[in-house]
Motif scaffolding. Sequence first.
Motif, PDB file in Angstrom:
ATOM      1  N   GLU A 198       0.809  -1.224   0.000  1.00  0.00           N
ATOM      2  CA  GLU A 198       0.000   0.000   0.000  1.00  0.00           C
ATOM      3  C   GLU A 198       0.841   1.273   0.000  1.00  0.00           C
ATOM      4  O   GLU A 198       0.388   2.321  -0.466  1.00  0.00           O
ATOM      5  CB  GLU A 198      -0.951   0.012   1.195  1.00  0.00           C
ATOM      6  N   THR A 199       2.044   1.216   0.549  1.00  0.00           N
ATOM      7  CA  THR A 199       2.874   2.423   0.650  1.00  0.00           C
ATOM      8  C   THR A 199       4.127   2.363  -0.217  1.00  0.00           C
ATOM      9  O   THR A 199       4.739   3.402  -0.489  1.00  0.00           O
ATOM     10  CB  THR A 199       3.318   2.646   2.105  1.00  0.00           C
ATOM     11  N   GLY A 200       4.534   1.154  -0.606  1.00  0.00           N
ATOM     12  CA  GLY A 200       5.765   0.993  -1.366  1.00  0.00           C
ATOM     13  C   GLY A 200       7.015   1.128  -0.521  1.00  0.00           C
ATOM     14  O   GLY A 200       8.141   1.109  -1.037  1.00  0.00           O
ATOM     15  N   THR A 201       6.852   1.254   0.787  1.00  0.00           N
ATOM     16  CA  THR A 201       7.989   1.453   1.688  1.00  0.00           C
ATOM     17  C   THR A 201       8.664   0.117   1.983  1.00  0.00           C
ATOM     18  O   THR A 201       8.010  -0.910   2.156  1.00  0.00           O
ATOM     19  CB  THR A 201       7.523   2.099   3.001  1.00  0.00           C
ATOM     20  N   ARG A 202       9.980   0.166   2.075  1.00  0.00           N
ATOM     21  CA  ARG A 202      10.787  -1.029   2.338  1.00  0.00           C
ATOM     22  C   ARG A 202      11.382  -0.933   3.744  1.00  0.00           C
ATOM     23  O   ARG A 202      11.871   0.128   4.140  1.00  0.00           O
ATOM     24  CB  ARG A 202      11.892  -1.134   1.293  1.00  0.00           C
ATOM     25  N   THR A 234       3.453   5.337  11.597  1.00  0.00           N
ATOM     26  CA  THR A 234       2.055   5.763  11.608  1.00  0.00           C
ATOM     27  C   THR A 234       1.376   5.506  10.270  1.00  0.00           C
ATOM     28  O   THR A 234       0.153   5.469  10.199  1.00  0.00           O
ATOM     29  CB  THR A 234       1.952   7.264  11.937  1.00  0.00           C
ATOM     30  N   GLU A 235       2.151   5.326   9.201  1.00  0.00           N
ATOM     31  CA  GLU A 235       1.550   5.062   7.897  1.00  0.00           C
ATOM     32  C   GLU A 235       1.078   3.618   7.764  1.00  0.00           C
ATOM     33  O   GLU A 235       0.352   3.296   6.830  1.00  0.00           O
ATOM     34  CB  GLU A 235       2.546   5.383   6.783  1.00  0.00           C
ATOM     35  N   LEU A 236       1.501   2.770   8.677  1.00  0.00           N
ATOM     36  CA  LEU A 236       1.141   1.360   8.592  1.00  0.00           C
ATOM     37  C   LEU A 236      -0.151   1.088   9.344  1.00  0.00           C
ATOM     38  O   LEU A 236      -0.366   1.596  10.438  1.00  0.00           O
ATOM     39  CB  LEU A 236       2.263   0.491   9.154  1.00  0.00           C
ATOM     40  N   VAL A 237      -0.997   0.256   8.738  1.00  0.00           N
ATOM     41  CA  VAL A 237      -2.301  -0.073   9.308  1.00  0.00           C
ATOM     42  C   VAL A 237      -2.466  -1.585   9.294  1.00  0.00           C
ATOM     43  O   VAL A 237      -2.085  -2.253   8.312  1.00  0.00           O
ATOM     44  CB  VAL A 237      -3.438   0.590   8.495  1.00  0.00           C
ATOM     45  N   SER A 238      -3.029  -2.112  10.357  1.00  0.00           N
ATOM     46  CA  SER A 238      -3.299  -3.547  10.420  1.00  0.00           C
ATOM     47  C   SER A 238      -4.141  -3.963   9.219  1.00  0.00           C
ATOM     48  O   SER A 238      -5.113  -3.308   8.861  1.00  0.00           O
ATOM     49  CB  SER A 238      -4.042  -3.877  11.712  1.00  0.00           C
ATOM     50  N   GLY A 239      -3.751  -5.059   8.576  1.00  0.00           N
ATOM     51  CA  GLY A 239      -4.453  -5.537   7.397  1.00  0.00           C
ATOM     52  C   GLY A 239      -3.711  -5.268   6.103  1.00  0.00           C
ATOM     53  O   GLY A 239      -4.053  -5.831   5.062  1.00  0.00           O
ATOM     54  N   MET A 240      -2.698  -4.382   6.162  1.00  0.00           N
ATOM     55  CA  MET A 240      -1.876  -4.178   4.981  1.00  0.00           C
ATOM     56  C   MET A 240      -1.107  -5.460   4.658  1.00  0.00           C
ATOM     57  O   MET A 240      -0.914  -6.323   5.520  1.00  0.00           O
ATOM     58  CB  MET A 240      -0.896  -3.019   5.199  1.00  0.00           C
ATOM     59  N   SER A 241      -0.657  -5.569   3.416  1.00  0.00           N
ATOM     60  CA  SER A 241       0.075  -6.761   2.995  1.00  0.00           C
ATOM     61  C   SER A 241       1.300  -6.342   2.214  1.00  0.00           C
ATOM     62  O   SER A 241       1.494  -5.163   1.903  1.00  0.00           O
ATOM     63  CB  SER A 241      -0.818  -7.667   2.151  1.00  0.00           C
ATOM     64  N   GLY A 242       2.132  -7.325   1.879  1.00  0.00           N
ATOM     65  CA  GLY A 242       3.338  -7.012   1.135  1.00  0.00           C
ATOM     66  C   GLY A 242       4.136  -8.250   0.815  1.00  0.00           C
ATOM     67  O   GLY A 242       3.669  -9.384   0.975  1.00  0.00           O
ATOM     68  N   THR A 243       5.362  -8.023   0.364  1.00  0.00           N
ATOM     69  CA  THR A 243       6.258  -9.102  -0.046  1.00  0.00           C
ATOM     70  C   THR A 243       7.482  -9.105   0.869  1.00  0.00           C
ATOM     71  O   THR A 243       8.079  -8.058   1.121  1.00  0.00           O
ATOM     72  CB  THR A 243       6.709  -8.917  -1.506  1.00  0.00           C
ATOM     73  N   ALA A 244       7.833 -10.292   1.344  1.00  0.00           N
ATOM     74  CA  ALA A 244       9.036 -10.479   2.130  1.00  0.00           C
ATOM     75  C   ALA A 244      10.080 -11.138   1.247  1.00  0.00           C
ATOM     76  O   ALA A 244       9.777 -12.069   0.502  1.00  0.00           O
ATOM     77  CB  ALA A 244       8.743 -11.360   3.344  1.00  0.00           C
ATOM     78  N   GLU A 245      11.316 -10.641   1.327  1.00  0.00           N
ATOM     79  CA  GLU A 245      12.402 -11.136   0.495  1.00  0.00           C
ATOM     80  C   GLU A 245      13.497 -11.752   1.368  1.00  0.00           C
ATOM     81  O   GLU A 245      14.058 -11.072   2.235  1.00  0.00           O
ATOM     82  CB  GLU A 245      12.977 -10.013  -0.354  1.00  0.00           C
ATOM     83  N   PHE A 246      13.784 -13.024   1.111  1.00  0.00           N
ATOM     84  CA  PHE A 246      14.791 -13.752   1.874  1.00  0.00           C
ATOM     85  C   PHE A 246      15.944 -14.146   0.945  1.00  0.00           C
ATOM     86  O   PHE A 246      15.709 -14.479  -0.231  1.00  0.00           O
ATOM     87  CB  PHE A 246      14.211 -15.029   2.479  1.00  0.00           C
ATOM     88  N   ALA A 247      17.142 -14.121   1.484  1.00  0.00           N
ATOM     89  CA  ALA A 247      18.292 -14.670   0.779  1.00  0.00           C
ATOM     90  C   ALA A 247      18.333 -16.167   1.052  1.00  0.00           C
ATOM     91  O   ALA A 247      18.549 -16.594   2.182  1.00  0.00           O
ATOM     92  CB  ALA A 247      19.565 -13.993   1.257  1.00  0.00           C
ATOM     93  N   LEU A 248      18.108 -16.963   0.015  1.00  0.00           N
ATOM     94  CA  LEU A 248      18.064 -18.409   0.188  1.00  0.00           C
ATOM     95  C   LEU A 248      19.468 -18.974   0.383  1.00  0.00           C
ATOM     96  O   LEU A 248      20.446 -18.418  -0.162  1.00  0.00           O
ATOM     97  CB  LEU A 248      17.402 -19.064  -1.020  1.00  0.00           C
ATOM     98  N   PRO A 249      19.621 -20.021   1.147  1.00  0.00           N
ATOM     99  CA  PRO A 249      20.932 -20.630   1.337  1.00  0.00           C
ATOM    100  C   PRO A 249      21.562 -20.999   0.000  1.00  0.00           C
ATOM    101  O   PRO A 249      20.914 -21.522  -0.902  1.00  0.00           O
ATOM    102  CB  PRO A 249      20.618 -21.881   2.154  1.00  0.00           C
ATOM    103  N   GLY A 250      22.835 -20.669  -0.155  1.00  0.00           N
ATOM    104  CA  GLY A 250      23.541 -20.995  -1.379  1.00  0.00           C
ATOM    105  C   GLY A 250      23.465 -19.919  -2.434  1.00  0.00           C
ATOM    106  O   GLY A 250      24.124 -20.030  -3.483  1.00  0.00           O
ATOM    107  N   GLN A 251      22.676 -18.847  -2.163  1.00  0.00           N
ATOM    108  CA  GLN A 251      22.572 -17.777  -3.149  1.00  0.00           C
ATOM    109  C   GLN A 251      23.532 -16.640  -2.824  1.00  0.00           C
ATOM    110  O   GLN A 251      23.803 -16.379  -1.667  1.00  0.00           O
ATOM    111  CB  GLN A 251      21.146 -17.240  -3.213  1.00  0.00           C
TER     112      GLN A 251
END
Length: 251
Positions: A198-202, A234-251
């Motif tokens: 919703e905000t594009g914030t990382r 304060t810009e974050l609201v319960s119910g917002m969604s997004g993408t989590a990015e993980f560094a996978l082992p071996g990458q």
Amino acid sequence: MSAVCRQIVSRCLLVGLMIWSAPGMAQEPGQVRFLLKAVNQATLSAQVPAKVEKLPFREGDRFDKGDVLVAFDCRILKARLNIARAVLKGERKALENKQKLQKLQSAGALEVALAEAAVEKAAGELSATRYGLEECVIKAPFSGRIVARNINRHETVAPGDPLLSILDDRNLELELVIPSSWLPWLKPGHEFQVTIDETGTRYPAEILRLGAQVDPISQTSNAYAKILNEPDLTELVSGMSGTAEFALPGQ
């Protein structure tokens, strides 16, 4: 909504987020979806039958811990309290009289025991009435905001009726659905990055704990995390969604 129902709905939403992605949001290896949820949330219910007298907050309003959220007209309960006190006083006098008569051998042990039981019963009724009066004012158990208001002023409620849904919008956590194949290496304390749709914030984030079971059908499990180095959220609201990015082992 009960806690069990909320968990089922939350799980369905998370699985849906894994399956669905908006245009331009195709998931890459190491990416999973998440929901932003309030750690503290509750649906407050009535404990006494009474008419709503005060209801100072509306949907979206902010309140502080200890603020009065609902107050009832409890004049009937106050009258019952006076009656209960009078009944207890009378039963105690009756017990004293029986005890004196027993010393004079004019009353038996059974009569004294029955008088003692009457005192205990009256004391219990007084305690129950006092408890009811305490429930005539409902105060906020934590600071937060009103999500939903199920009643209005001047309405009469019954015990168990839902009154208000509230949440703490300053104490949020991330709920993720991860592949079960990640469990051997993903542990509490693991850091990763999240982007709010919703905000594009990382933000940087950290795993707090892992779910207690694996879904055998989807071969997924839950994980819970928090945003690190919290600036002004304060810009974050319960119910917002997004993408989590993980560094996978071996990458």
